[in-house]
Design a protein around this motif. Structure first.
Motif, short mmCIF file in Angstrom:
data_model
loop_
_atom_site.label_atom_id
_atom_site.label_comp_id
_atom_site.label_asym_id
_atom_site.label_seq_id
_atom_site.Cartn_x
_atom_site.Cartn_y
_atom_site.Cartn_z
N THR B 560 0.64 -1.21 -0.08
CA THR B 560 0.22 0.06 -0.13
C THR B 560 0.83 1.23 -0.03
O THR B 560 0.29 2.32 -0.32
CB THR B 560 -0.87 -0.04 1.17
OG1 THR B 560 -0.04 0.00 2.30
CG2 THR B 560 -1.63 -1.21 1.25
N GLN B 561 2.25 1.12 0.07
CA GLN B 561 3.06 2.21 0.56
C GLN B 561 2.59 3.02 1.70
O GLN B 561 3.06 4.05 1.64
CB GLN B 561 2.88 3.32 -0.70
CG GLN B 561 3.12 2.50 -2.16
CD GLN B 561 4.51 2.09 -2.54
OE1 GLN B 561 5.66 2.90 -1.91
NE2 GLN B 561 4.93 1.14 -2.98
N ALA B 562 2.31 2.42 2.41
CA ALA B 562 2.11 3.02 3.89
C ALA B 562 3.38 3.07 4.70
O ALA B 562 3.97 1.96 4.60
CB ALA B 562 0.86 2.58 4.79
N PRO B 563 3.79 4.06 5.48
CA PRO B 563 3.28 5.34 5.58
C PRO B 563 3.41 5.99 4.15
O PRO B 563 4.24 5.89 3.42
CB PRO B 563 4.08 5.88 6.73
CG PRO B 563 5.26 5.18 6.52
CD PRO B 563 5.16 3.88 5.97
N SER B 564 2.54 6.95 4.14
CA SER B 564 2.49 7.85 2.65
C SER B 564 2.54 9.19 3.10
O SER B 564 2.29 9.58 4.28
CB SER B 564 1.58 7.37 2.04
OG SER B 564 0.28 7.65 2.78
N LEU B 565 2.61 10.30 2.18
CA LEU B 565 2.47 11.71 2.44
C LEU B 565 1.19 11.94 2.32
O LEU B 565 0.26 11.07 2.07
CB LEU B 565 3.08 12.46 1.07
CG LEU B 565 4.65 12.20 0.84
CD1 LEU B 565 5.01 12.92 -0.26
CD2 LEU B 565 5.25 12.96 2.12
N VAL B 566 0.63 13.03 3.27
CA VAL B 566 -0.72 13.33 3.41
C VAL B 566 -0.80 14.78 2.83
O VAL B 566 -0.04 15.47 2.79
CB VAL B 566 -1.36 13.02 4.91
CG1 VAL B 566 -1.27 11.75 5.36
CG2 VAL B 566 -0.63 13.86 5.66
N GLN B 570 -4.99 17.82 5.56
CA GLN B 570 -4.97 16.96 6.62
C GLN B 570 -4.05 17.56 7.92
O GLN B 570 -4.48 17.50 8.97
CB GLN B 570 -4.61 15.58 6.21
CG GLN B 570 -5.62 14.86 5.55
CD GLN B 570 -5.16 13.45 5.06
OE1 GLN B 570 -4.46 13.36 3.97
NE2 GLN B 570 -5.53 12.20 5.62
N LEU B 571 -2.87 17.87 7.52
CA LEU B 571 -1.98 18.41 8.42
C LEU B 571 -2.64 19.86 9.06
O LEU B 571 -2.56 20.05 10.45
CB LEU B 571 -0.64 18.74 7.83
CG LEU B 571 -0.03 17.45 7.26
CD1 LEU B 571 1.56 17.80 6.62
CD2 LEU B 571 0.40 16.57 8.59
N VAL B 578 5.36 19.44 8.95
CA VAL B 578 6.40 18.83 9.07
C VAL B 578 7.57 19.45 8.70
O VAL B 578 7.54 20.65 8.01
CB VAL B 578 6.14 17.94 7.77
CG1 VAL B 578 7.69 16.97 7.20
CG2 VAL B 578 5.17 16.67 8.05
N VAL B 583 13.71 17.10 7.26
CA VAL B 583 13.56 15.85 6.37
C VAL B 583 14.60 15.83 5.09
O VAL B 583 15.26 14.87 5.02
CB VAL B 583 11.97 15.93 5.86
CG1 VAL B 583 11.83 14.79 4.66
CG2 VAL B 583 11.13 15.78 6.80
#
Lengths: 589, 589
Positions: B560-566, B570-571, B578, B583
């Motif tokens: 699923t590619q989790a974790p992923s960018l959101v 949402q943030l 972030v 990063v």
């Protein structure tokens, strides 16, 4: 000393035995030179007696120091009680205490440990361990455990495999709001707590598991109300190669099994089924409460024959009859009922009362031409009260549906001993979202369209019907399920109909589309809301009563103070910053 | 058509019946003018035959188009097979297909669906639905479901109440690193996913539930290895008023029940118990693998009689004897073994070989004065190889313990049919953390100290012993438990010993301390690592083999590619940013 048994389980058959019991002091009374103690444990209460004339000094001294909620261990002879208390299962017996040890003391609790209490919710949650000591709360959790155990045995007997799916999942913006979990190892990336294991269980079907189930926590970051919590529990199942009828049969068997083994109630199977359209037209709800009548009547054709333009020019005119209720509602009380229908878009609530063989009230005069037919169609009797909504069909239905539920409570029409289960079938695939200004899935984007309506995915989306079925209990949506799409081509058309681009579909659901390239079997399933089910079985009105440590309406826990501030180190490790200005602005609001 | 039964369940008794089966094409072969298909479902494989001379054109045409992993539905007569295949449970029969429907096609899968495959882990995880189709994987999950069902039945029969505890809990820095969940309704505040429901289950005891259990997900944000995943599952139980012996008996009963009902193995009860000190001294491990001998021998007193200062001046000299292994290890191979002991702090690894009645090797000449006694004490025989570590006792023990496990594998000393359970008891309460430069809890801060060592909470922390017990299986810590503190005064002294101030204890654990003011009963419990238990029962070496959708070593899911960018939205709703510079810097590293 080893405990002999639960205090609440002592019975006449134990008379003459020396037992050791452990539990809490529910009450101490000093009466006629004797000390009486109600000893409570999870199975109930038993009476202890200490006679200062015969007991040792140490025992008497300890007994005199006891206060409510002290934890004690006692040993003594079980004897017949002089005056039996028939309200207690242990009421025939008492213990003559010969040894008494105080295992822990207690301060005076902030509220009494008994069934009926008047305490605000946050106090109950702050001292939840005391709230849960109340016998009716403990019973809710015994009930809950019995239900889940019954469900597991039923599904295990049918060869369902209990599989755990991930809690750290992928965020999918389609649907409700996700709870996010920042990743430390992939900075700037987030897991999401699952809103349901929907796709995961479908992939288990692709893996050939054939029958899967799980009793599983799900998460939605939405505003809270009585039957919603940030985390809730779902009985989740999925099967391959079965028809919707077979899945419904399995579900009905499960529910019948719970009702019989836990509640002692024999359900009549198969459960009734009504279509979504019929549910909306007759009950004004997609989760009709059928414990009472008062169905919606369509008068659109009839009122065309009046000069009352509010009615004759409306797209739909519908009515409900509150039997024998006219004298229960003053004009003012009726006016207040408009608050019930307004949130559904109704512009007003018309009404007539029927008495002495004729209708009365402000609009009665406009309806004289149809009065006879109206009276006959609605089968009006003396003291009936009729409510009308004239509006779009959808608004008329849903506002009268809400009014119907409201009146049933006010007029005490509901038989609370009934458990009315039914299926609502033949669902529309899409519903219009005012908020998003587009069609969204009525269930979810993986629902199989009915074959003869698939072509409308590129036509009129309102005409696409889903192979979906909701199960309803007493006006609550207990669960829902569907057959799912297993063909990549249909799934891609579905995403397109929902407004996804090829790229956005690939980005969010590419792994599912890819999985469909490798022999994805036909499959379908269902999920039941466990908290809600237990709440209804326990006769409660809030799922908090059947969740051990729920959150309050602000999604926080007054006991542990979660959520809480965390250290800078914790945030740094996640490469996160809290936008403090935003927080401050928000606090000032 | 409705499926008659699972394909893998067809047997001789079905000969003469017309059945409908559904499943996947495992293999198609065209042989002698016939088409043979291995049809696979979750219960196994059965052979289908299509005879182009007798079958309909449509069936033949469909059959000719079949490729591996196509999903099909077939109907036909079950007949006796000409050449029985005794390797297959269905090997006596085959189906003469008269109807064949292709339910879904498949591309060529990225790896074959069979038990032995050579595929890298990320490919297996990316196509997990195909990986899980492999029969040995599916068996792992049937085993897992059977174990959990057996455990539930056992605990249910003992009146344990299955209670769900919150996933959205409070962050407590004591212990491993938490996974955090930002709150939207209390901005800047965070929930934590529970590392275990430890305090919650204690509060259920305070609520009078008396016996609680749950099979529950727990979370630790730590670096990953074979028997660690970000989320893992625990069989969690807690009881009131029981002694540690009673809790151990319940646990032994549970394990014996699983071993008998699932594995068909009768366990000898009670299980052996050894103290923590004995485990360390004899096996160099707090989770000793007792499937083989090679225990640690203490030679400290003996070597005092030599001039070999490395030995005679060391605080401790311990040895293990690899029986009959001298000729298996060259000098170079022995040198490589120092890599095993170095991580435990050992500065070197000394050795002698025993042959022709005398010891040999570089240090043999220093040991001549004690050679006879050494030979006798270690009961040396021809071709034995002896390893020595001279160091602090702790280092000598743990490094030889690791070497012992390593050699057992290399020398193939382990009987893999054995399931050696044992209790390790009498634990120290604290262990020294080099990282934090303070004493930390060996188990957790809620563990009850042994009564006669409580006073050392204000004295020598090394002397405080815990009423704790770990259960060990084949060298793995299967679970652990303890009696817990139920007196506020002791709990406060415990926090103080761990370096908490009054204020920091109150802030983190105030609700627990407060709960102890209200009649908290004596209680204790245990938790078993379910994933590890299933892994060992299934004979696997990585818990990923028994978790349906595990994460890889980077804690991400290649499927699923989790974790992923959101999304920013949402943030923003969580008032989070972030730290992108951080990063980027991190990515450049």
């Amino acid at each position: 000393m080893k405990r002999s048994m639960y205090a609440g389980a002592v019975r006449s058959e134990h008379i003459g035995q020396e037992l050791t019991l452990k539990g809490w002091v529910a009450r101490r009374r000093d009466l006629g030179g004797l000390i009486f103690i109600d000893l409570r444990d999870r199975e109930g209460i038993v009476q202890l007696v200490i006679n200062p004339k015969t007991a040792s000094n140490t025992v008497v001294k300890s007994a005199e120091s006891l206060r409510s909620e002290y934890v004690i261990e006692v040993t003594g002879l079980i004897v017949e009680r002089d005056q039996a208390n028939d309200n207690l299962p242990t009421g025939q017996v008492e213990m003559q205490v010969t040894q008494l040890t105080i295992l822990n003391a207690s301060q005076t609790p902030p509220f009494e440990i008994k069934d009926k209490i008047e305490v605000n919710d946050d106090t109950r949650l702050r001292y939840r361990y005391l709230d849960l000591r109340r016998p009716e709360m403990l019973e809710n959790f015994k009930l809950r455990a019995k239900v889940t155990h019954t469900i597991r045995n039923y599904l295990d007997d049918l060869d369902f495999i209990d599989v755990e799916t991930p809690m750290l999942a992928k965020s999918t913006p389609e649907g409700a709001r996700d709870y996010l979990v920042p990743s430390r190892m992939s900075q700037g990336h987030f897991y999401a707590l699952p809103q349901s294991p929907q796709i995961t269980k479908q992939l288990l079907m692709n893996a050939g598991f054939d029958r899967y189930y799980q009793i599983v926590k799900c998460f939605r970051d939405e505003d809270l109300r009585g039957d919603r919590q940030p985390e809730f529990t779902q009985v989740d199942l999925e099967t391959s190669f079965l028809s919707e009828q077979e899945i419904q049969e399995i579900t009905e068997g499960l529910i019948a099994c719970v009702m019989k083994e836990v509640m002692g109630i024999e359900l009549q199977l198969p459960l009734p089924q009504i279509s979504y359209d019929t549910a909306m037209n007759n009950y004004g709800s997609d989760k009709p409460d059928t414990r009472f009548e008062m169905t919606l009547q369509d008068l659109t054709d009839l009122v065309k024959n009046t000069d009352f333009k509010v009615f004759s020019q409306a797209p739909a005119v519908k009515a409900i009859v509150a039997k024998n209720a006219a004298d229960s509602y003053s004009r003012k009380a009726i006016d207040n009922l408009t608050d019930i229908v307004k949130p559904f878009g109704a512009k007003g609530l018309a009404w007539v009362k029927y008495n002495d063989g004729k209708i009365g009230g402000p609009i009665a005069k406009f309806l004289t031409t149809i009065e006879d037919e109206l009276t006959e169609r609605l089968q009006l009797e003396a003291n009936d009260l009729v409510f009308f909504v004239a509006d779009d069909l959808k608004i008329a239905n849903s506002s009268l549906g809400a009014l119907r539920n409201h009146l049933a409570k006010e007029l005490n029409l509901i038989d609370h001993s009934k458990f009315n289960f039914l299926w609502v079938v033949d669902w529309p695939m899409f519903e219009w979202s005012e908020e998003e200004n587009r069609y969204i899935s009525a269930h979810h984007p993986f629902t199989l369209p009915q074959e003869d309506t698939v072509a409308e995915l590129e036509g009129d989306l309102r005409k696409v019907r889903a192979v979906a079925y909701d199960i309803v209990l007493n006006g609550y949506e207990l669960g829902g399920g569907s057959l799912r799409i297993n063909q990549r081509e249909i799934q891609e058309r579905m995403f397109k109909a929902l407004g996804f681009t090829k790229e956005s579909a690939r980005k969010q659901f590419g792994f599912l589309l890819e999985a469909m390239d490798y022999g994805f079997p036909p499959h379908g399933g269902l999920a039941l809301g466990l908290d809600r089910f237990i709440m209804l079985l326990a006769g409660k009105e809030n799922i908090r009563e059947v969740i051990a440590f729920p959150k309050n309406n602000k999604a926080s826990d007054p006991m542990t103070q979660a959520p809480s501030l965390v250290s800078d180190k914790q945030l740094d490790e996640l490469y996160l910053q809290v936008n403090m200005n935003a927080v401050k602005n928000n606090e000032q609001e």
